[in-house]
Design a protein around this motif. Structure first.
Motif, PDB file in Angstrom:
ATOM      1  N   TYR A 123       0.893  -0.916   0.438  1.00 19.28           N
ATOM      2  CA  TYR A 123      -0.105   0.454   0.165  1.00 19.28           C
ATOM      3  C   TYR A 123       0.773   1.446  -0.197  1.00 19.28           C
ATOM      4  O   TYR A 123       1.066   2.201  -0.625  1.00 19.28           O
ATOM      5  N   ILE A 124       1.806   1.738   0.768  1.00 20.12           N
ATOM      6  CA  ILE A 124       2.492   2.455   0.901  1.00 20.12           C
ATOM      7  C   ILE A 124       3.785   2.856  -0.523  1.00 20.12           C
ATOM      8  O   ILE A 124       3.719   3.712  -0.860  1.00 20.12           O
ATOM      9  N   ALA A 125       3.912   1.966  -0.957  1.00 19.06           N
ATOM     10  CA  ALA A 125       4.219   1.690  -2.085  1.00 19.06           C
ATOM     11  C   ALA A 125       3.948   2.073  -3.494  1.00 19.06           C
ATOM     12  O   ALA A 125       4.173   2.727  -3.981  1.00 19.06           O
ATOM     13  N   ASP A 126       2.077   1.874  -3.338  1.00 22.81           N
ATOM     14  CA  ASP A 126       1.441   2.446  -4.520  1.00 22.81           C
ATOM     15  C   ASP A 126       1.554   3.710  -4.334  1.00 22.81           C
ATOM     16  O   ASP A 126       1.214   3.718  -4.498  1.00 22.81           O
ATOM     17  N   CYS A 127       1.526   4.185  -2.844  1.00 24.37           N
ATOM     18  CA  CYS A 127       1.147   5.270  -2.208  1.00 24.37           C
ATOM     19  C   CYS A 127       1.971   6.313  -3.135  1.00 24.37           C
ATOM     20  O   CYS A 127       1.785   7.840  -3.562  1.00 24.37           O
ATOM     21  N   PHE A 180      10.529   8.622   1.831  1.00 24.69           N
ATOM     22  CA  PHE A 180      10.250   9.515   2.767  1.00 24.69           C
ATOM     23  C   PHE A 180       8.743   8.745   3.235  1.00 24.69           C
ATOM     24  O   PHE A 180       8.516   9.223   4.518  1.00 24.69           O
ATOM     25  N   TYR A 181       7.786   8.607   2.154  1.00 26.57           N
ATOM     26  CA  TYR A 181       6.348   7.199   2.588  1.00 26.57           C
ATOM     27  C   TYR A 181       6.803   6.833   3.333  1.00 26.57           C
ATOM     28  O   TYR A 181       6.206   6.410   4.715  1.00 26.57           O
ATOM     29  N   PHE A 182       7.749   5.789   3.508  1.00 24.29           N
ATOM     30  CA  PHE A 182       8.179   4.076   4.002  1.00 24.29           C
ATOM     31  C   PHE A 182       8.378   5.176   5.687  1.00 24.29           C
ATOM     32  O   PHE A 182       8.935   4.707   6.692  1.00 24.29           O
ATOM     33  N   SER A 183       9.722   6.154   5.655  1.00 23.55           N
ATOM     34  CA  SER A 183      10.448   6.569   6.723  1.00 23.55           C
ATOM     35  C   SER A 183       9.480   7.354   7.457  1.00 23.55           C
ATOM     36  O   SER A 183       8.952   7.212   8.486  1.00 23.55           O
ATOM     37  N   TYR A 184       8.375   7.470   6.896  1.00 22.24           N
ATOM     38  CA  TYR A 184       6.837   8.797   7.531  1.00 22.24           C
ATOM     39  C   TYR A 184       6.270   7.316   8.617  1.00 22.24           C
ATOM     40  O   TYR A 184       5.983   7.314   9.436  1.00 22.24           O
ATOM     41  N   ASP A 210      -8.739   2.482  -2.201  1.00 16.81           N
ATOM     42  CA  ASP A 210      -7.081   2.265  -3.231  1.00 16.81           C
ATOM     43  C   ASP A 210      -6.554   3.151  -3.575  1.00 16.81           C
ATOM     44  O   ASP A 210      -6.562   4.567  -3.900  1.00 16.81           O
ATOM     45  N   PRO A 211      -5.109   3.334  -3.148  1.00 18.46           N
ATOM     46  CA  PRO A 211      -4.842   4.466  -3.829  1.00 18.46           C
ATOM     47  C   PRO A 211      -4.304   5.359  -5.560  1.00 18.46           C
ATOM     48  O   PRO A 211      -4.919   3.649  -5.934  1.00 18.46           O
ATOM     49  N   ILE A 212      -4.221   5.650  -5.843  1.00 16.88           N
ATOM     50  CA  ILE A 212      -4.507   5.912  -6.846  1.00 16.88           C
ATOM     51  C   ILE A 212      -3.153   5.921  -7.480  1.00 16.88           C
ATOM     52  O   ILE A 212      -2.065   6.783  -6.934  1.00 16.88           O
ATOM     53  N   ILE A 213      -2.896   5.347  -8.544  1.00 13.38           N
ATOM     54  CA  ILE A 213      -2.188   4.460  -9.102  1.00 13.38           C
ATOM     55  C   ILE A 213      -1.559   5.765 -10.160  1.00 13.38           C
ATOM     56  O   ILE A 213      -2.332   5.405 -11.167  1.00 13.38           O
TER      57      ILE A 213
END
Length: 132
Positions: A65-69, A77-81, A129-132
């Protein structure tokens, strides 16, 4: 998204599975079947196996989910957040537990934690769901 919901729901079931052991410690003279050692051992084994099988679903799904966002540019940044909030929750959760357990019974603490878990699982169930 569904895997994150099911994983979080199994975490909630695991917390609920801790309640009989807490009640047995609070009421050592109880003759209730639900507070016997055999029942508590069975429930603990069952909920631990269930949680152990569902946790990988939760962790892999949250990584996806994080990778898709994220994009390649802001992925770090997203993973560290996420990790900052995850690790901070471990610190502040333990501090809050220390203060709460001073004023409440252990069984009440597990009920509160199960409620918080259920709220978190509900949020995951309705997450877009994330917008890809």
């Amino acid at each position: 998204r569904k895997c994150m919901f099911y994983g979080a729901l199994c975490d909630t079931i695991w917390v609920i599975g801790c309640i009989p052991a807490a009640l047995a410690a609070e009421k050592p003279d109880s003759t209730s079947f639900f507070l016997t050692n055999g029942f508590i051992i069975f429930i603990n084994m069952f909920v631990n196996i269930l949680d152990g099988c569902s946790s990988p679903l939760l962790w892999v799904a949250n990584g996806v989910y994080i990778a898709d966002c994220a994009t390649e540019k802001n992925k770090g940044f997203y993973f560290s957040y996420f990790m900052v909030y995850y690790l901070a929750a471990g610190i502040f959760g333990n501090l809050i537990s220390a203060f709460v357990l001073e004023y409440l019974k252990q069984s009440e603490f597990f009920l509160i934690m199960a409620g918080i878990d259920l709220i978190g699982a509900t949020v995951l169930a309705f997450m877009k769901d994330p917008i890809i």
